[in-house]
Write a protein that holds these residues in place. Structure first.
Motif, mmCIF file in Angstrom:
data_model
loop_
_atom_site.group_PDB
_atom_site.id
_atom_site.type_symbol
_atom_site.label_atom_id
_atom_site.label_comp_id
_atom_site.label_asym_id
_atom_site.label_seq_id
_atom_site.Cartn_x
_atom_site.Cartn_y
_atom_site.Cartn_z
ATOM 1 N N GLY A 69 0.835 -1.195 0.000
ATOM 2 C CA GLY A 69 0.000 0.000 0.000
ATOM 3 C C GLY A 69 0.872 1.247 0.000
ATOM 4 N N LEU A 70 0.208 2.391 0.069
ATOM 5 C CA LEU A 70 0.927 3.650 0.154
ATOM 6 C C LEU A 70 0.033 4.703 0.777
ATOM 7 N N SER A 71 0.656 5.750 1.225
ATOM 8 C CA SER A 71 -0.079 6.888 1.776
ATOM 9 C C SER A 71 0.147 8.089 0.878
ATOM 10 N N LYS A 72 -0.929 8.794 0.594
ATOM 11 C CA LYS A 72 -0.827 10.046 -0.142
ATOM 12 C C LYS A 72 -0.800 11.161 0.892
ATOM 13 N N VAL A 73 0.169 12.067 0.742
ATOM 14 C CA VAL A 73 0.298 13.172 1.682
ATOM 15 C C VAL A 73 0.371 14.494 0.928
ATOM 16 N N SER A 74 0.012 15.571 1.609
ATOM 17 C CA SER A 74 0.088 16.908 1.022
ATOM 18 C C SER A 74 1.531 17.403 1.055
ATOM 19 N N LYS A 75 1.770 18.570 0.480
ATOM 20 C CA LYS A 75 3.104 19.175 0.530
ATOM 21 C C LYS A 75 3.560 19.414 1.963
ATOM 22 N N ASN A 76 2.608 19.546 2.867
ATOM 23 C CA ASN A 76 2.918 19.768 4.285
ATOM 24 C C ASN A 76 2.988 18.460 5.074
ATOM 25 N N SER A 77 3.030 17.336 4.377
ATOM 26 C CA SER A 77 3.099 15.999 4.972
ATOM 27 C C SER A 77 1.840 15.614 5.739
ATOM 28 N N GLU A 78 0.722 16.238 5.433
ATOM 29 C CA GLU A 78 -0.550 15.865 6.050
ATOM 30 C C GLU A 78 -1.158 14.711 5.263
ATOM 31 N N LEU A 79 -1.618 13.702 5.981
ATOM 32 C CA LEU A 79 -2.188 12.518 5.349
ATOM 33 C C LEU A 79 -3.461 12.880 4.578
ATOM 34 N N ILE A 80 -3.484 12.492 3.300
ATOM 35 C CA ILE A 80 -4.663 12.696 2.455
ATOM 36 C C ILE A 80 -5.461 11.398 2.355
ATOM 37 N N ASP A 81 -4.743 10.290 2.111
ATOM 38 C CA ASP A 81 -5.416 9.010 1.906
ATOM 39 C C ASP A 81 -4.407 7.888 2.084
ATOM 40 N N THR A 82 -4.880 6.737 2.506
ATOM 41 C CA THR A 82 -4.068 5.529 2.574
ATOM 42 C C THR A 82 -4.696 4.502 1.643
ATOM 43 N N ILE A 83 -3.867 3.934 0.781
ATOM 44 C CA ILE A 83 -4.337 2.936 -0.178
ATOM 45 C C ILE A 83 -3.651 1.616 0.152
ATOM 46 N N LYS A 84 -4.470 0.599 0.376
ATOM 47 C CA LYS A 84 -3.941 -0.732 0.670
ATOM 48 C C LYS A 84 -4.577 -1.733 -0.281
ATOM 49 N N PRO A 85 -3.812 -2.738 -0.714
ATOM 50 C CA PRO A 85 -4.419 -3.787 -1.534
ATOM 51 C C PRO A 85 -5.496 -4.516 -0.730
ATOM 52 N N LEU A 86 -6.535 -4.972 -1.410
ATOM 53 C CA LEU A 86 -7.585 -5.735 -0.726
ATOM 54 C C LEU A 86 -7.031 -7.029 -0.152
ATOM 55 N N ASN A 87 -6.170 -7.676 -0.931
ATOM 56 C CA ASN A 87 -5.610 -8.957 -0.509
ATOM 57 C C ASN A 87 -4.375 -8.736 0.339
ATOM 58 N N ASN A 88 -4.157 -9.640 1.279
ATOM 59 C CA ASN A 88 -2.994 -9.569 2.132
ATOM 60 C C ASN A 88 -2.411 -10.970 2.226
ATOM 61 N N GLY A 89 -1.111 -11.070 2.182
ATOM 62 C CA GLY A 89 -0.458 -12.369 2.260
ATOM 63 C C GLY A 89 -0.155 -12.904 0.877
ATOM 64 N N VAL A 90 0.079 -14.190 0.788
ATOM 65 C CA VAL A 90 0.410 -14.833 -0.480
ATOM 66 C C VAL A 90 -0.887 -15.077 -1.251
ATOM 67 N N ILE A 91 -0.978 -14.468 -2.418
ATOM 68 C CA ILE A 91 -2.184 -14.557 -3.230
ATOM 69 C C ILE A 91 -1.804 -15.015 -4.636
ATOM 70 N N LYS A 92 -2.530 -15.937 -5.163
ATOM 71 C CA LYS A 92 -2.314 -16.376 -6.546
ATOM 72 C C LYS A 92 -2.943 -15.361 -7.494
ATOM 73 N N ILE A 93 -2.367 -15.233 -8.666
ATOM 74 C CA ILE A 93 -2.833 -14.245 -9.642
ATOM 75 C C ILE A 93 -4.313 -14.440 -9.971
ATOM 76 N N ASP A 94 -4.782 -15.670 -10.018
ATOM 77 C CA ASP A 94 -6.202 -15.918 -10.310
ATOM 78 C C ASP A 94 -7.106 -15.264 -9.259
ATOM 79 N N ASP A 95 -6.655 -15.261 -8.016
ATOM 80 C CA ASP A 95 -7.448 -14.646 -6.954
ATOM 81 C C ASP A 95 -7.424 -13.116 -7.040
ATOM 82 N N ILE A 96 -6.302 -12.565 -7.460
ATOM 83 C CA ILE A 96 -6.239 -11.114 -7.667
ATOM 84 C C ILE A 96 -7.178 -10.719 -8.800
ATOM 85 N N CYS A 97 -7.199 -11.526 -9.850
ATOM 86 C CA CYS A 97 -8.029 -11.206 -11.019
ATOM 87 C C CYS A 97 -9.516 -11.152 -10.685
#
Length: 180
Positions: free
Chosen positions: A111-139
């Protein structure tokens, strides 16, 4: 030993480049190289990058030809077993590479965090899946996740085994400038 190559395209990012490079230099994971490809900047970006040039940090200057071309040049010059991308206006936590580098896997999405020029948190983006995932499950959830987060449309937060790229002749399409 270079385990991880970090590719950083740069175009007119003098305001951000020091922080971006310093965040890489301060990583707890040390087996990296940074390949900075200045894509014809007309501000002070190139001179700021050059002050960091050493055995671990390489700076290449090219004529402006777009971010995809710059990333391809970085890929071609990379020596690591894995590659990741950090943009010149990004910065990462000191344990970012340590967490991202997982050599038992071929492809890691974080995942990643989007921050403003002042380092204020705008949004956090995380993948839905966590751990070892096969490509078919991501699809199964790919479209919804992409529409909700955009996570597959950017290269940040990804780490891939370089042999997958080279063995399959994968490169960035130079005609694409956004969500490449």
């Amino acid at each position: 030993m270079t385990l991880l190559s970090i590719i950083m395209p740069v175009y007119n990012k003098e305001e951000y480049i020091d922080r971006a490079i310093q965040s890489i230099i301060g990583q707890s994971f040390k087996e990296w190289e940074l390949i900075i490809v200045d894509d014809g900047s007309i501000d002070k970006s190139l001179s700021l990058c050059k002050k960091y040039e050493n055995g671990k940090i390489k700076v290449i200057s090219i004529e402006n030809n777009g971010v995809s071309n710059a990333r391809n040049i970085g890929l071609n010059m990379s020596c690591g077993d894995f590659v990741t991308f950090i943009d010149a206006d990004d910065y990462v936590a000191s344990d970012y590479l340590e967490n991202l580098y997982q050599p038992q896997y071929d492809f890691i999405i974080s995942g990643l965090s989007k921050v403003s020029k002042n380092s204020e948190l705008i949004d956090t983006i995380k993948p839905l899946n966590n751990g070892v995932i096969k490509i078919d499950d991501i699809c199964k959830n790919f479209y919804k996740e992409q529409m909700d987060t955009g996570i597959y449309g950017f290269v940040a937060g990804k780490c891939i085994r370089k042999s997958i790229i080279t063995d399959n002749s994968i490169s960035f399409d130079k005609s694409i400038n956004l969500a490449e």
